[in-house]
Design a protein around this motif. Structure first.
Motif, PDB file in Angstrom:
ATOM      1  N   ILE A   6       0.858  -1.437   0.208  1.00 28.80           N
ATOM      2  CA  ILE A   6       0.103  -0.050  -0.005  1.00 28.80           C
ATOM      3  C   ILE A   6       0.767   1.078   0.073  1.00 28.80           C
ATOM      4  CG2 ILE A   6      -1.756   1.272   1.268  1.00 28.80           C
ATOM      5  CD1 ILE A   6      -2.299  -1.264   2.645  1.00 28.80           C
ATOM      6  N   ASN A 223      -5.422   4.073   3.632  1.00 28.60           N
ATOM      7  CA  ASN A 223      -5.183   3.061   4.645  1.00 28.60           C
ATOM      8  C   ASN A 223      -6.568   2.093   4.522  1.00 28.60           C
ATOM      9  OD1 ASN A 223      -5.736   2.365   7.455  1.00 28.60           O
ATOM     10  ND2 ASN A 223      -3.880   3.535   7.673  1.00 28.60           N
ATOM     11  N   LYS A 224      -6.416   1.156   5.477  1.00 27.49           N
ATOM     12  CA  LYS A 224      -7.661   0.154   5.437  1.00 27.49           C
ATOM     13  C   LYS A 224      -8.863   0.828   5.798  1.00 27.49           C
ATOM     14  CE  LYS A 224      -9.463  -3.861   7.435  1.00 27.49           C
ATOM     15  NZ  LYS A 224      -9.116  -4.911   8.707  1.00 27.49           N
ATOM     16  N   VAL A 225      -8.923   1.952   6.527  1.00 26.02           N
ATOM     17  CA  VAL A 225     -10.139   2.920   6.973  1.00 26.02           C
ATOM     18  C   VAL A 225     -10.949   3.183   5.605  1.00 26.02           C
ATOM     19  CG1 VAL A 225     -11.049   4.750   8.064  1.00 26.02           C
ATOM     20  CG2 VAL A 225      -9.248   3.130   9.229  1.00 26.02           C
ATOM     21  N   GLY A 243     -17.883  -8.249  10.562  1.00 27.81           N
ATOM     22  CA  GLY A 243     -17.430  -7.972  11.994  1.00 27.81           C
ATOM     23  C   GLY A 243     -17.176  -6.674  12.327  1.00 27.81           C
ATOM     24  N   TYR A 244     -17.473  -5.751  11.498  1.00 26.90           N
ATOM     25  CA  TYR A 244     -17.150  -4.206  11.950  1.00 26.90           C
ATOM     26  C   TYR A 244     -18.204  -3.580  12.380  1.00 26.90           C
ATOM     27  CZ  TYR A 244     -13.194  -5.170   8.755  1.00 26.90           C
ATOM     28  OH  TYR A 244     -11.896  -5.564   8.063  1.00 26.90           O
ATOM     29  N   PHE A 249     -16.860   3.625  12.402  1.00 25.25           N
ATOM     30  CA  PHE A 249     -16.245   4.142  11.170  1.00 25.25           C
ATOM     31  C   PHE A 249     -16.733   5.439  10.757  1.00 25.25           C
ATOM     32  CE2 PHE A 249     -14.604   0.075  11.724  1.00 25.25           C
ATOM     33  CZ  PHE A 249     -13.235   0.167  11.545  1.00 25.25           C
TER      34      PHE A 249
ATOM     35  N   LEU B 106     -10.452  -7.033   3.330  1.00 24.59           N
ATOM     36  CA  LEU B 106     -11.474  -6.491   4.146  1.00 24.59           C
ATOM     37  C   LEU B 106     -11.906  -7.363   5.301  1.00 24.59           C
ATOM     38  CD1 LEU B 106     -13.223  -3.423   2.900  1.00 24.59           C
ATOM     39  CD2 LEU B 106     -11.314  -3.357   4.365  1.00 24.59           C
ATOM     40  N   LYS B 110      -8.811  -9.134  11.360  1.00 28.00           N
ATOM     41  CA  LYS B 110      -7.771  -8.256  11.958  1.00 28.00           C
ATOM     42  C   LYS B 110      -8.171  -6.706  11.640  1.00 28.00           C
ATOM     43  CE  LYS B 110      -3.193  -7.613  11.464  1.00 28.00           C
ATOM     44  NZ  LYS B 110      -1.980  -7.841  10.765  1.00 28.00           N
ATOM     45  N   GLY B 111      -7.847  -6.001  12.662  1.00 24.35           N
ATOM     46  CA  GLY B 111      -8.259  -4.607  12.481  1.00 24.35           C
ATOM     47  C   GLY B 111      -9.475  -4.100  12.412  1.00 24.35           C
ATOM     48  N   TYR B 112     -10.364  -4.745  13.393  1.00 25.66           N
ATOM     49  CA  TYR B 112     -11.771  -4.432  13.566  1.00 25.66           C
ATOM     50  C   TYR B 112     -12.125  -3.042  14.109  1.00 25.66           C
ATOM     51  CZ  TYR B 112     -13.261  -9.332  12.248  1.00 25.66           C
ATOM     52  OH  TYR B 112     -13.505 -10.444  11.475  1.00 25.66           O
ATOM     53  N   THR B 113     -11.517  -2.510  14.744  1.00 23.89           N
ATOM     54  CA  THR B 113     -11.787  -1.258  15.391  1.00 23.89           C
ATOM     55  C   THR B 113     -11.087  -0.205  14.570  1.00 23.89           C
ATOM     56  OG1 THR B 113      -9.531  -1.213  16.674  1.00 23.89           O
ATOM     57  CG2 THR B 113     -11.526  -2.238  17.602  1.00 23.89           C
ATOM     58  N   VAL B 114     -11.578   1.151  14.720  1.00 25.25           N
ATOM     59  CA  VAL B 114     -11.075   2.036  13.916  1.00 25.25           C
ATOM     60  C   VAL B 114      -9.559   2.397  14.038  1.00 25.25           C
ATOM     61  CG1 VAL B 114     -11.161   4.639  13.678  1.00 25.25           C
ATOM     62  CG2 VAL B 114     -13.161   3.315  14.222  1.00 25.25           C
ATOM     63  N   ALA B 117      -7.684  -0.586  12.290  1.00 25.36           N
ATOM     64  CA  ALA B 117      -7.652  -0.526  10.854  1.00 25.36           C
ATOM     65  C   ALA B 117      -6.753   0.609  10.665  1.00 25.36           C
ATOM     66  CB  ALA B 117      -9.160   0.190  10.339  1.00 25.36           C
ATOM     67  N   LEU B 118      -6.488   1.659  11.227  1.00 24.52           N
ATOM     68  CA  LEU B 118      -5.405   2.599  11.008  1.00 24.52           C
ATOM     69  C   LEU B 118      -4.129   1.966  11.087  1.00 24.52           C
ATOM     70  CD1 LEU B 118      -6.851   5.831  12.806  1.00 24.52           C
ATOM     71  CD2 LEU B 118      -6.811   5.901  10.339  1.00 24.52           C
ATOM     72  N   PHE B 120      -3.523  -0.988  10.602  1.00 21.30           N
ATOM     73  CA  PHE B 120      -3.499  -2.482   9.864  1.00 21.30           C
ATOM     74  C   PHE B 120      -2.451  -2.368   8.909  1.00 21.30           C
ATOM     75  CE2 PHE B 120      -4.906  -5.081   6.040  1.00 21.30           C
ATOM     76  CZ  PHE B 120      -4.975  -6.164   6.699  1.00 21.30           C
ATOM     77  N   ARG B 122      -0.708  -4.493   5.651  1.00 20.70           N
ATOM     78  CA  ARG B 122      -0.567  -5.706   4.655  1.00 20.70           C
ATOM     79  C   ARG B 122       0.188  -6.483   4.613  1.00 20.70           C
ATOM     80  NH1 ARG B 122      -2.792  -4.012  -1.366  1.00 20.70           N
ATOM     81  NH2 ARG B 122      -4.537  -3.431  -0.281  1.00 20.70           N
TER      82      ARG B 122
END
Lengths: 409, 248
Positions: A6, A223-225, A243-244, A249, B106, B110-114, B117-118, B120, B122
């Motif tokens: 990324i 980002n993933k977000v 699962g989110y 978000f 996605l 892994k990285g379920y919370t905000v 995820a920030l 996270f 790869r």
């Protein structure tokens, strides 16, 4: 393979950022006089809001018609500090209560309200400029998104909040300056912000903050977000059942948009020298959405250019034909929605980018040439979708992004 | 009262009513470890509603759903997912604007919370897992393609893959072969058999050949109640089932 890294700043975006930085920091300061440069600085404060809207609306699909609220709150926090500084007992000695802001005195208020007190401190003010709007955005978004209020209902509620805040500010004249706002701001820690030199310096501060905000937004976007936001916009349930907690978000991106708007608002106060409810209400909030839409709601750089362009048009049109401007703005918005839904950035991606030389596309072009001639000409920008994300679910899937995709179905 | 812990899923006395209409009415059934359970029934029998209730999309009016002894009826959707229940929707719901790779990524648990995820990354583990799953769902060659460009059948597989990567203990599939070609159906049957090793699966399906091919046990729903339950052979010859469903 491409998907393995990324990159936050792929070459294309990096070039775009560099060009924007050069235009803002070199070309415009050399080409314009201080008065015009200060105007551009004012336009740029709206670009902060537009950047927030790109994330929130373009990516997250959350349309807020109340960004003026956060712009205004940021601006008012800044204005309160500046007002207190210019209301020292010496310069307000003709008032019946010296040492309080003039509009309070006019409204028979004899004591500074307690919630004005902390704004004597610059560090607190700078903190509050961001914290107050973000806290407010957090409360709004928790209340809405945890109850799964979304879409058009959310837009209407944000608009109502903008209206309510305007009415509140105007109604509480003695505490807020009412409809005139907080005016006659002079110095920042003794530094006169009204001089040409100060205006130039503030312009550069504004540019730097804008570039920093752009970089932050770009990182979130890549980002993933950013990918979760796009996923959420298209298939909210799927994200939830992967699962989110979707609402978190949404809250995050709404608060980020509020923070950007607030920085813009504070820079507005500093550069223009006052803050008033006319930058808080429904009309300015909708105008801010138009800046973003004209620039392209999926493009951060587009949002900046959109803000500059629409505001420049507004200034020049309303200088010569003041009564025509609102019609012009309405026509522009209709034009954007009907003719070019992805704004200026969409037009650029469609008509200009395919003709850009290979070095501009960087590794994308390299990949296309690896494949040989398997793709048709002009198609070589498409394989890397992580570069930009096509627009929302209201469209045919994959027909967008400059019309390069051909739908498989 | 019951030996709930022997079952992966124990649904007991489950009811839900929408404005007085009982879509699911005092429903009970149990799913064993490693079992493939197929739910069939006429339109409006409440099949999809049952899945909605299990995964938390709809709140039950009465009754309990226990998954490995954990009560699901009061849990939030994402918590149910974290507990190990995966759900595939009837219409393929994938992220059309993202690539196949990103779709799978996605769904990687892994990285379920905000902030998760920030942060996270790869990393190699993610890439390896995505590639492994892509191989399982016949989409290795399509990783870079925007998911919107996949064929209908491929979209269905992608969504199954997105569930697999979560490693659920209970997999719920709503009409996984609807709209597929004959060849795709055959491939899907192979896929399902492969992925059901080591987990329990609930499938809603109309295609009887397909049901016969995969089901361990079949539950027939009618008007929100269990009409019949057992092996496909038994259910097929149940006169009640023939009357309301198979006879048509």
């Amino acid at each position: 393979m491409n998907h393995k890294q990324i990159t936050y700043f792929p070459r294309k975006d990096l070039i775009g950022f560099a060009i924007l930085a050069a235009v803002l920091m070199l070309v415009l300061p050399m080409a314009l006089d201080v008065f015009r440069l200060n105007l551009v600085g004012k336009y740029l404060t709206y670009a902060f809001v537009a950047i927030g809207l790109v994330l929130c609306w373009g990516y997250g699909g959350i349309l807020s018609l109340g960004q003026g609220v956060f712009f205004g709150l940021g601006g008012y926090c800044m204005a309160m500090f500046l007002k207190l500084e210019s209301s020292d007992p010496e310069s307000t000695k003709i008032q019946s209560t010296p040492g309080i802001p003039d509009f309070m005195d006019w409204n028979q208020i004899t004591e500074l309200p307690w919630w004005w007190e902390p704004f004597y401190s610059l560090p607190f003010t700078l903190f509050a400029v961001v914290a107050v709007p973000v806290l407010f955005a957090f409360i709004i978004s928790v209340a809405m998104f945890k109850r799964r209020v979304g879409g058009v209902y959310f837009a209407i509620i944000t608009q109502a909040i903008a209206a309510i805040l305007t009415i509140l500010i105007i109604g509480q004249q003695g505490y807020t300056g009412g409809v005139n706002g907080i005016t006659d701001l002079r110095t920042l820690l003794g530094w006169d912000i009204r001089t040409d030199e100060a205006k130039t310096i503030l312009y550069f501060v504004c540019c730097l903050l804008l570039l920093a905000s752009l970089a932050t937004a770009q990182i979130i976007r890549r980002n993933k977000v950013g990918r979760i936001l796009v996923a959420m916009r298209d298939q909210e349930d799927r994200v939830r059942f992967s699962g989110y907690d979707v609402s978190n978000f949404k809250i995050f991106v709404f608060c980020m948009a509020a923070a950007f708007s607030a920085i813009g608002g504070a820079m507005f106060t500093l550069q223009v020298g006052f803050m008033s409810p006319s930058f808080v209400g429904i009309v300015p909030s909708i105008e801010m959405v138009i800046y973003c839409a004209v620039g392209g709601r999926l493009s951060l750089l587009g949002a900046v250019y959109g803000s500059l362009l629409v505001n420049w048009a507004k200034t020049s049109l309303s200088e010569s034909f003041p009564e025509l401007w609102l019609f012009g703005l309405g026509a522009l918005f209709i034009g954007v929605v009907l003719a070019f839904p992805n704004g200026i950035a969409g037009l650029f991606q469609r008509y200009v980018e395919p003709y850009m030389p290979a070095w501009y596309h960087g590794r994308v072009a390299a990949k296309a040439s690896e494949k040989g001639n398997s793709t048709t000409s002009g198609d070589n920008v498409t394989p890397d979708t992580s570069e930009e994300v096509p627009t929302g679910s209201d469209k045919q899937p994959a027909t967008l992004k400059g019309g390069h995709y051909v739908n498989a179905e | 009262m019951s030996t709930q812990n022997d079952f992966v899923l124990a649904v007991e006395g489950l009811s839900v009513s929408f404005d007085g209409f009982k879509a699911v009415n005092d429903l009970s059934f149990y799913v064993d470890e490693g079992e493939i359970r197929v739910i069939i029934g006429p339109n409006g029998a409440g099949k999809t509603t049952v899945l909605d209730l299990i995964c938390g999309r709809t709140q039950a009016t009465e009754g309990s759903i226990r998954f490995r002894g954990k009560e699901l009826t009061k849990m939030k959707e994402h918590a149910i997912v974290h507990a190990g229940v995966g759900r595939k929707f009837q219409n393929p719901s994938i992220y059309e604007d993202l690539t196949v790779f990103e779709n799978l990524e996605l769904s990687y648990p892994k990285g379920y919370t905000v902030f998760g995820a920030l942060a996270f990354k790869r990393d190699a583990a993610v890439i390896e897992e995505v590639e492994r799953i892509a191989d399982t769902i016949f989409l290795s060659e399509e990783l870079e393609k925007p998911a919107g460009l996949l064929s209908h059948g491929q979209k269905q597989w992608l969504e199954i893959g997105m569930l697999l990567i979560q490693k659920p203990d209970l997999l719920m599939l709503d009409e996984p072969v609807a709209g597929m070609s004959v060849a795709e159906r055959r491939q899907t049957a192979i896929l399902l058999r492969r992925i059901t090793e080591g987990r329990s699966v609930i499938v809603i399906e109309h295609d009887m050949h397909f049901v016969e091919e995969i089901a361990d046990r079949v539950t027939v729903l009618h008007q929100g109640k269990v009409l019949s339950e057992g092996s496909m052979e038994r259910v097929k010859n149940d006169p009640k089932v023939v009357e309301v469903y198979l006879g048509h």
